[in-house]
Design a protein around this motif. Structure first.
Motif, PDB file in Angstrom:
ATOM      1  N   UNK A  55      51.230 -24.100 -30.363  1.00 13.54           N
ATOM      2  CA  UNK A  55      50.869 -22.590 -29.754  1.00 13.54           C
ATOM      3  C   UNK A  55      51.278 -22.454 -28.290  1.00 13.54           C
ATOM      4  N   UNK A  56      52.430 -22.534 -28.106  1.00 12.35           N
ATOM      5  CA  UNK A  56      52.839 -22.368 -26.584  1.00 12.35           C
ATOM      6  C   UNK A  56      52.840 -21.041 -26.174  1.00 12.35           C
ATOM      7  N   UNK A  57      52.809 -20.248 -27.090  1.00 10.50           N
ATOM      8  CA  UNK A  57      52.727 -18.671 -26.735  1.00 10.50           C
ATOM      9  C   UNK A  57      51.275 -18.275 -25.928  1.00 10.50           C
ATOM     10  N   UNK A  58      50.382 -18.957 -25.926  1.00 12.95           N
ATOM     11  CA  UNK A  58      49.035 -18.816 -25.577  1.00 12.95           C
ATOM     12  C   UNK A  58      48.674 -19.321 -24.016  1.00 12.95           C
ATOM     13  N   UNK A  59      47.819 -18.828 -23.542  1.00 13.70           N
ATOM     14  CA  UNK A  59      47.372 -19.354 -22.336  1.00 13.70           C
ATOM     15  C   UNK A  59      46.683 -20.644 -22.355  1.00 13.70           C
ATOM     16  N   UNK A  60      46.397 -21.286 -21.352  1.00 10.52           N
ATOM     17  CA  UNK A  60      45.798 -22.556 -21.364  1.00 10.52           C
ATOM     18  C   UNK A  60      44.266 -22.437 -21.886  1.00 10.52           C
ATOM     19  N   UNK A  61      43.502 -21.536 -21.293  1.00  7.66           N
ATOM     20  CA  UNK A  61      42.106 -21.545 -21.767  1.00  7.66           C
ATOM     21  C   UNK A  61      42.190 -20.845 -23.225  1.00  7.66           C
ATOM     22  N   UNK A  62      43.041 -20.133 -23.679  1.00  5.54           N
ATOM     23  CA  UNK A  62      42.997 -19.579 -25.058  1.00  5.54           C
ATOM     24  C   UNK A  62      43.376 -20.807 -25.938  1.00  5.54           C
ATOM     25  N   UNK A  63      44.351 -21.794 -25.614  1.00  2.00           N
ATOM     26  CA  UNK A  63      44.375 -22.968 -26.395  1.00  2.00           C
ATOM     27  C   UNK A  63      43.321 -23.726 -26.523  1.00  2.00           C
ATOM     28  N   UNK A  64      42.572 -23.709 -25.418  1.00  2.00           N
ATOM     29  CA  UNK A  64      41.283 -24.709 -25.545  1.00  2.00           C
ATOM     30  C   UNK A  64      40.349 -24.126 -26.489  1.00  2.00           C
ATOM     31  N   UNK A  65      40.131 -22.829 -26.404  1.00  2.00           N
ATOM     32  CA  UNK A  65      39.049 -22.092 -27.214  1.00  2.00           C
ATOM     33  C   UNK A  65      39.484 -22.389 -28.573  1.00  2.00           C
ATOM     34  N   UNK A  66      41.044 -22.186 -28.824  1.00  2.00           N
ATOM     35  CA  UNK A  66      41.418 -22.126 -30.049  1.00  2.00           C
ATOM     36  C   UNK A  66      41.323 -23.508 -30.828  1.00  2.00           C
ATOM     37  N   UNK A  67      41.355 -24.511 -29.961  1.00  2.00           N
ATOM     38  CA  UNK A  67      41.443 -25.846 -30.065  1.00  2.00           C
ATOM     39  C   UNK A  67      39.977 -26.282 -30.710  1.00  2.00           C
ATOM     40  N   UNK A  68      39.200 -25.805 -29.834  1.00  2.00           N
ATOM     41  CA  UNK A  68      37.722 -26.173 -30.367  1.00  2.00           C
ATOM     42  C   UNK A  68      37.382 -25.411 -31.707  1.00  2.00           C
TER      43      UNK A  68
END
Length: 112
Positions: A28-41
């Motif tokens: 998921x490289x098309x998301x911001x870092x904070x969004x990737x962290x939330x989606x990871x969780x």
């Protein structure tokens, strides 16, 4: 491993959900870092919660489609459910240029 004892999941299920979440974050490289962290969780939580269900579905599918009686471990279910959960949610909420989201199409028929 310490978190897996607190959460009361098998270590293999916990590691598999983590791996499925990592698969999502890397792709998921098309998301911001904070969004990737939330989606990871979110992916990790879904992987832990749905691991048994997904393993049972995979076992049933292998029996129905291939005629094989397989006992799919919960770790495999955790990887699959963690990797698929957020991607499915993203698919349902994306807005293609001309068509719109599935939700927009369904709920905006009465409005003009």
């Amino acid at each position: 491993m310490a978190l897996s004892t607190i959460i009361s999941q098998d270590p293999d299920t916990f590691i598999a959900a983590f791996a499925g979440s990592i698969i999502f974050v890397v792709s998921a490289i098309d998301f911001a870092v904070w969004a990737r962290l939330l989606l990871f969780a979110a992916s990790m939580i879904v992987g832990l919660i749905c691991s048994e269900f997904c393993a049972q579905v995979l076992s049933q599918l292998s029996h129905k489609l291939l005629g094989l009686v397989l006992n799919v471990p919960s770790g495999v279910g955790a990887v699959i459910s963690a990797a698929v959960a957020v991607r499915l949610l993203m698919y349902l909420t994306t807005r293609p240029k001309k068509v719109g989201s599935i939700f927009d199409h369904r709920f905006s028929k009465g409005e003009k």
